[in-house]
Each structure stands twice: as C-alpha cells, then as structure tokens.
Design a protein around this motif. Structure first.
Motif, PDB file in Angstrom:
ATOM      1  N   ALA A 105       0.779  -1.198   0.065  1.00 26.39           N
ATOM      2  CA  ALA A 105      -0.004  -0.061  -0.062  1.00 26.39           C
ATOM      3  C   ALA A 105       0.791   1.102  -0.116  1.00 26.39           C
ATOM      4  N   GLU A 106       1.846   1.202   0.813  1.00 22.68           N
ATOM      5  CA  GLU A 106       2.629   2.762   0.884  1.00 22.68           C
ATOM      6  C   GLU A 106       3.432   2.716  -0.529  1.00 22.68           C
ATOM      7  N   ALA A 107       3.864   1.756  -0.880  1.00 22.42           N
ATOM      8  CA  ALA A 107       4.563   1.938  -2.118  1.00 22.42           C
ATOM      9  C   ALA A 107       3.513   2.269  -3.330  1.00 22.42           C
ATOM     10  N   PHE A 108       2.565   1.817  -3.341  1.00 18.25           N
ATOM     11  CA  PHE A 108       1.340   2.505  -4.322  1.00 18.25           C
ATOM     12  C   PHE A 108       1.296   4.152  -4.097  1.00 18.25           C
ATOM     13  N   ILE A 109       1.118   4.530  -2.841  1.00 19.14           N
ATOM     14  CA  ILE A 109       0.815   5.562  -2.618  1.00 19.14           C
ATOM     15  C   ILE A 109       2.194   6.667  -2.905  1.00 19.14           C
ATOM     16  N   GLU A 110       3.376   6.021  -2.686  1.00 13.05           N
ATOM     17  CA  GLU A 110       4.597   6.449  -3.089  1.00 13.05           C
ATOM     18  C   GLU A 110       4.729   6.885  -4.654  1.00 13.05           C
ATOM     19  N   PHE A 111       4.368   5.925  -5.340  1.00 11.00           N
ATOM     20  CA  PHE A 111       4.298   5.953  -6.730  1.00 11.00           C
ATOM     21  C   PHE A 111       3.446   6.884  -7.051  1.00 11.00           C
ATOM     22  N   ALA A 112       2.172   6.952  -6.598  1.00 11.10           N
ATOM     23  CA  ALA A 112       0.968   7.706  -7.235  1.00 11.10           C
ATOM     24  C   ALA A 112       1.633   9.195  -6.777  1.00 11.10           C
ATOM     25  N   ARG A 113       2.324   9.770  -5.821  1.00 13.14           N
ATOM     26  CA  ARG A 113       2.769  10.903  -5.530  1.00 13.14           C
ATOM     27  C   ARG A 113       4.046  11.204  -6.379  1.00 13.14           C
ATOM     28  N   ARG A 114       4.991  10.195  -6.809  1.00 12.16           N
ATOM     29  CA  ARG A 114       6.007  10.701  -7.548  1.00 12.16           C
ATOM     30  C   ARG A 114       5.312  11.136  -8.782  1.00 12.16           C
ATOM     31  N   ILE A 115       4.320  10.430  -9.576  1.00 10.30           N
ATOM     32  CA  ILE A 115       4.036  10.741 -10.853  1.00 10.30           C
ATOM     33  C   ILE A 115       3.141  11.873 -10.894  1.00 10.30           C
ATOM     34  N   GLY A 116       2.621  12.279  -9.630  1.00  7.24           N
ATOM     35  CA  GLY A 116       1.711  13.544  -9.771  1.00  7.24           C
ATOM     36  C   GLY A 116       0.412  12.993 -10.077  1.00  7.24           C
ATOM     37  N   ALA A 117       0.023  12.003  -9.641  1.00 10.73           N
ATOM     38  CA  ALA A 117      -1.460  11.314  -9.753  1.00 10.73           C
ATOM     39  C   ALA A 117      -2.372  12.101  -8.928  1.00 10.73           C
TER      40      ALA A 117
END
Ligand code: SAM
Ligand code: SF4
Length: 419
Positions: A281-293
């Motif tokens: 879950a935290e990795a998904f959140i991190e990914f979403a943040r990184r790409i600017g979702a």
C-alpha cells in the motif's frame, strides 16, 4: 459511388477486433478480394474497390450493389468477427438491429441514480486477473461471446439518457472487460466531449493497451481521468495477479506517467487482497505521489477484493469485511498523510439524480422478443418496452416471442426467467 467510413488509423492496428463491419469497415486485402468476387458473382460487374483516407470506396452508382455490400458485410464477413484477445465471436450492435442499450450490464449504458453514467462499448479483456469479478479475458470459463456497439448508435442512446438526466454528467467508460479494446474509444471520447450535458469523462482501465500515441489521442479528444488498475509494483507478483505471463508492469507504470504528463488525471486503483498485496500500500501511495497522480480527483482508489458469483474467486484470496477495510484505509491515511483514501462520492463530484424510470416491476411477467444470445450458457437477451432483459436458464432462440418474469431490476438492469 459507395463510400463507407473506416475507423481511424489507431484501429487499423487492432484490425482483428473488428475486421469488417458495415459502415465502419476495415478491409484486409483478402477480404476485399472476397467482396470483389461476391459482387462479380452476383452482378457480373467488377467495380473498382479501394480504401482511401478512412473510407471504403466502391465505384458504382448501382443502389442494389450498395444494399448487397451492406448485407454481405453484416452477414458473411461480420459473422466471422473475432475478438483478437479472447478469440471469442463478436456480435456488432448497430442501429439497424434496433437493440435497446439500456437494461443489460455487459454493453450500453447504466444509470445508477447519480450524475454518473457508465458507458460500455464492448466486452472482452486482454488480461485474466485471477480475482476478476466478471471472469474476463482469454482464460474465461464462463463468457463465450463478445459485443461491440457502433459508436454512433451508442451516442444516440447516450444523448437520450443525457437529456433525461440533465447537465453536469460524468461519462464513465468502463466494461465487463477492458474499455481500451473498444475500437472507437477515441471517437467516443471526442463525441462525449462535445456533448453539452457532459462535464467529466473518465475511464477504468488496466492500461496495458496504452501507448504514447494513444495517450496523446485520448488527451486531445478530452479524456479527463483514468482509474488505472495496478495491483502490484512487483513485476512477478503483477503477472500472477493479472493472470498473464507477458504482463509488462513497467510499460503500465510508464503509461501512468505519460497520462499525467498529457494532462489526463490518474487514480491508481489496486484491488487489495490481504496477505497478498496489502503490504504494498505505501509503495502505491509513493508511486502515485511521484508521478503526480490525483490532481483534480483522489490519487488512490484502493478496492477491497470481493468474491462474485460469476467471477474468479481464487482460494488464496480471503475476503475482508468492509469495516476492517475502511479501518485499514484510515490507518494508512494517518501513517502516510495521503488523503483521502476513504473515498466518498463527493470526492468525484458525484451526487444523486433521479433514475430513468424503471420499465418493469419485480415479479411482473412481460411479453418479450429474444433478440440476441447472451454471454453465458443458458442466457439470452430479450427486448420489451425499449429495454433489454437478460433472460437466464432459457432454451429460447433468437426470434422467439416469450413470456419473461422479471426477477431483478436493480439500477435499471433487468434479469428475468422464462415462464
Ligand atoms: C472489472 S474491471 C473492468 C475495467 C478494467 N478491465 C480494469 O481492470 O480496470 C473494473 C475494476 O474492478 C476491479 N475488480 C475486478 N475484480 C474485482 C473483485 N473481485 N473485487 C474487487 N474489485 C475487482 C478491477 O481491478 C478494476 O479496477
Ligand atoms: S479485472 Fe479488468 S483487467 Fe482484469 S481480467 Fe477483469 S476486466 Fe480484465
């Protein structure tokens, strides 16, 4: 001169999905030859046939030839349409068939009593997720037929529904399957964009079929958001969950970024199976943040795995009560500072709107005409009062006039049994 519109170039690459259909014709060379031969056999003429700038052009003024071409495409070549991903036969739904696009959940339109209208242009999927609620994809055991709806016909019905529902609508492109298989997806987005009652156009997709060009085309056409289904950030686990050895996680992650860069908002939508991918879950959140979702809407839409009667329910997936699921989401909100994770309709600008009135009451017996086979064994589609009804456990055939007891009417989706 007969001029038949062809799908745009993107769809030429998907020529197996719709190979040859009336009005929107994609003619492979050998099929063109078959058409030439058929015209010659029947009319003893050999008009020039060419494909030019998106049109099939047949050089003749003979109206009988035009009628014949329509018939030929529909009944002969149309009969051989196959979905290139599922290999299933495709029924192409167009205006001439007079099939209602309300009432059935596999294609057409669904109104669930809000300002969001689900728009379903086709069935079938390129993946076979092990938990798929609709048992879709090449490894499906229950679905044995696919549908594709003509885009003009779909818009005609959308227009009627939109008039009933009023302004400020969200058109949500989803499917019992993968919406990007719809051969007219760009055209559909364009048409919806120019509709005065549509404010937001969103799509639910696994993202695999995106490429840079399609992302650009969708952005230009006016797509606002993609809810992107990514269930693991580990390439091997993702392959296992998506049920495809060749699932290319990296490509989907790149496309997520490409969507954001093209101005299409992204909501990452993993299905959480506890014990399998909740630890990501935290990795998904991190990914979403990184790409600017999540620019206009929430960045994440975690979904709780739910077993479905006609879905795939793997033994490794243990359902978790929603109460626990929401507690888990609130814990994540606290821990990561990412909000909102517990999603509410208002986060999407969704609000209740009167339903299009139901055409049938539960328990009612109606006279209906069987118009199409259904997707599953023993299922046929019948029409009555300008709605489709999914008739289950029936031996009826197309063309039969039958009596149907309506057993389900929820959200204007009608299920019935023959009496
Ligand atoms: C049926 S899919 C159709 C759209 C598209 N093929 C996709 O996967 O995004 C719609 C959404 O339901 C999710 N889903 C599928 N099976 C599910 C299940 N058993 N429980 C919860 N969500 C599920 C998918 O991951 C996807 O986000
Ligand atoms: S969940 Fe979506 S991507 Fe996966 S098999 Fe079902 S329809 Fe296809």
């Amino acid at each position: 001169m007969i001029r038949l519109k062809l799908p745009n170039s993107y769809f030429e690459e998907h020529d197996d999905i719709i190979r040859l259909v009336w009005r929107r014709t994609l003619i492979a060379d050998y099929e063109k030859k078959e058409l030439e031969r058929a015209i010659k056999r029947k009319f003893r003429i050999s008009p020039e046939i060419k494909v030019e700038e998106g049109y099939l052009i047949i050089n003749t003024d003979n109206e009988e030839v035009e009628k014949f071409v329509a018939f030929f495409i529909q009944n002969y070549l149309g009969d051989r349409l196959r979905n290139r991903f599922t290999r299933r036969k495709i029924v192409y739904i167009h205006e001439g068939m007079n099939v209602p696009l309300l009432g059935y959940n596999a294609f057409g339109l669904i109104d669930r009593g809000t300002n969001l209208i689900q728009v379903r242009g086709s069935t079938g999927c390129n993946l076979s997720c092990i938990f798929c609620s609709v048992d879709e994809g090449p490894y499906s055991r229950t679905r044995n037929l696919d549908f594709v709806v003509d885009v003009d016909y779909l818009m005609k019905w959308f227009d009627w529904v939109a008039k009933e529902k009023g302004k400020g609508l969200e058109a949500h492109l989803d499917a019992q399957g993968e919406p990007l298989l719809y051969p007219y997806i760009v055209e559909l987005v364009q048409e919806l964009r120019s509709h005065p009652h549509v404010s937001v156009i969103s799509m639910q997709s696994n993202g695999v079929l995106l490429d840079e060009k399609l992302v650009e085309e969708l952005a230009e056409a006016g797509l606002d958001r993609v809810n992107l289904s990514i269930h693991s950030l580990d390439p091997e686990k993702a392959k296992m969950l998506m049920g495809m050895k060749n699932y290319d996680l990296n490509h989907v992650l790149e496309m997520a970024e490409a969507l954001v860069n093209a101005g299409i908002d992204v909501l990452i939508a993993p299905v959480i199976i506890f014990g399998i991918n909740d630890n990501e879950a935290e990795a998904f959140i991190e990914f979403a943040r990184r790409i600017g979702a999540g620019k206009r809407w929430p960045a994440l839409g975690f979904q709780n795995y739910v077993p479905y009667k006609f879905g795939r329910n793997p033994v490794i997936a243990k359902p978790v009560p929603f109460k626990e699921f929401y507690e888990w989401l609130r814990m994540l909100e606290e821990k990561t500072g990412m909000r909102p994770l517990v999603l509410k309709p208002h986060h999407f600008g969704m609000h209740p709107r009167p339903f299009i009135p139901l055409a049938f009451k539960r328990g009612e017996v109606v006279k209906a005409e069987v118009v199409l086979p259904g997707r599953m064994e023993g299922e046929m589609l019948a029409k009555a009062r300008n709605r489709l009804i999914q008739v289950i456990n029936t031996q009826a055939k197309v063309g039969d006039k039958i009596k149907v007891r309506i057993v389900r009417t929820r959200h204007g989706i009608y299920v019935g049994t023959q009496v």
